[in-house]
Scaffold this active site. Sequence first.
Site, PDB file in Angstrom:
ATOM      1  N   LYS A 102       0.889  -1.138   0.019  1.00 17.45           N
ATOM      2  CA  LYS A 102       0.173   0.162   0.122  1.00 17.45           C
ATOM      3  C   LYS A 102       0.566   1.531  -0.108  1.00 17.45           C
ATOM      4  O   LYS A 102       2.156   1.127   0.188  1.00 17.45           O
ATOM      5  CB  LYS A 102      -0.848   0.212   1.100  1.00 17.45           C
ATOM      6  CG  LYS A 102      -1.676  -1.024   1.279  1.00 17.45           C
ATOM      7  CD  LYS A 102      -2.526  -1.423   2.776  1.00 17.45           C
ATOM      8  CE  LYS A 102      -3.455  -2.220   1.985  1.00 17.45           C
ATOM      9  NZ  LYS A 102      -4.704  -2.261   3.516  1.00 17.45           N
ATOM     10  N   TYR A 126     -11.944  -2.795  -4.208  1.00 15.59           N
ATOM     11  CA  TYR A 126     -12.517  -2.512  -2.655  1.00 15.59           C
ATOM     12  C   TYR A 126     -13.994  -2.697  -2.543  1.00 15.59           C
ATOM     13  O   TYR A 126     -15.058  -2.867  -1.551  1.00 15.59           O
ATOM     14  CB  TYR A 126     -12.037  -1.949  -1.015  1.00 15.59           C
ATOM     15  CG  TYR A 126     -10.833  -1.784  -0.785  1.00 15.59           C
ATOM     16  CD1 TYR A 126     -10.016  -3.121   0.260  1.00 15.59           C
ATOM     17  CD2 TYR A 126      -9.889  -0.720  -1.849  1.00 15.59           C
ATOM     18  CE1 TYR A 126      -9.113  -3.103  -0.074  1.00 15.59           C
ATOM     19  CE2 TYR A 126      -7.954  -0.895  -1.518  1.00 15.59           C
ATOM     20  CZ  TYR A 126      -7.674  -2.282   0.040  1.00 15.59           C
ATOM     21  OH  TYR A 126      -6.827  -2.312  -0.051  1.00 15.59           O
ATOM     22  N   ASN A 161      -1.888   0.600   7.308  1.00 18.96           N
ATOM     23  CA  ASN A 161      -1.402  -1.392   7.299  1.00 18.96           C
ATOM     24  C   ASN A 161      -0.353  -2.099   6.180  1.00 18.96           C
ATOM     25  O   ASN A 161      -0.530  -3.062   6.576  1.00 18.96           O
ATOM     26  CB  ASN A 161      -2.382  -2.246   7.976  1.00 18.96           C
ATOM     27  CG  ASN A 161      -3.115  -2.686   7.109  1.00 18.96           C
ATOM     28  OD1 ASN A 161      -3.377  -2.152   6.118  1.00 18.96           O
ATOM     29  ND2 ASN A 161      -4.507  -3.288   7.608  1.00 18.96           N
ATOM     30  N   HIS A 188      -1.766  -5.102   1.430  1.00 24.39           N
ATOM     31  CA  HIS A 188      -2.401  -5.791   1.339  1.00 24.39           C
ATOM     32  C   HIS A 188      -2.524  -7.721   0.835  1.00 24.39           C
ATOM     33  O   HIS A 188      -1.632  -7.777   0.049  1.00 24.39           O
ATOM     34  CB  HIS A 188      -3.719  -5.894   0.281  1.00 24.39           C
ATOM     35  CG  HIS A 188      -5.137  -5.726  -0.330  1.00 24.39           C
ATOM     36  ND1 HIS A 188      -6.387  -6.282   0.286  1.00 24.39           N
ATOM     37  CD2 HIS A 188      -4.942  -7.231  -0.996  1.00 24.39           C
ATOM     38  CE1 HIS A 188      -7.339  -7.080  -0.268  1.00 24.39           C
ATOM     39  NE2 HIS A 188      -5.685  -7.794  -1.266  1.00 24.39           N
ATOM     40  N   GLU A 246      -8.908 -10.815  -8.071  1.00 25.38           N
ATOM     41  CA  GLU A 246      -8.066  -9.532  -7.578  1.00 25.38           C
ATOM     42  C   GLU A 246      -6.634  -9.582  -8.423  1.00 25.38           C
ATOM     43  O   GLU A 246      -6.519  -8.482  -9.273  1.00 25.38           O
ATOM     44  CB  GLU A 246      -7.599  -9.476  -6.261  1.00 25.38           C
ATOM     45  CG  GLU A 246      -8.385  -9.420  -4.923  1.00 25.38           C
ATOM     46  CD  GLU A 246      -7.583  -9.419  -3.893  1.00 25.38           C
ATOM     47  OE1 GLU A 246      -8.591  -9.057  -3.209  1.00 25.38           O
ATOM     48  OE2 GLU A 246      -7.085  -9.639  -3.595  1.00 25.38           O
TER      49      GLU A 246
END
Length: 148
Positions: free
Chosen positions: A9, A49, A112, A115, A126
């Site tokens: 990310k 998402y 965080n 992913h 994905e």
Amino acid sequence: MEHTFIMVKPDGVQRGLVGEIISRFEKKGFYLKGMKLMKVDRKFAEKHYADLSAKPFFKSLVEYIISGPVVAMIWAGKNVVTTGRKIIGATNPSESAPGTIRGDFAVEVGRNVIHGSDSVENAKKEIALWFPDGAVNWESSLRPWISE
């Protein structure tokens, strides 16, 4: 061989963690089958998402993902989805064990670092979204030394 989708990310890219993350997957014996650095637009982030669109954090999640470049990757190997999730750690970094990516590098859920696909089915979706041309077709000569 199973495939998974992993994305570093924007915070992970900005903090210079891409090499460390790649290293952890390689050291485990997984094979990099696709990788690209890209800036994600809003529509694409919302599509990725979409399953979280009803959640209260959806808007801020999209804003976060489009805030800077990401590194999208395809990894292959035996049980790579399940094992990849263990390497990554819990979504909430405070619940991630030391030694996991999030346990070592993340502090907040909203930043965080990484992913990872949570199931084989989602990995296929994905990968199809992020890599419409599919994975690079190659096999490491080390494979027999890593798995039976």
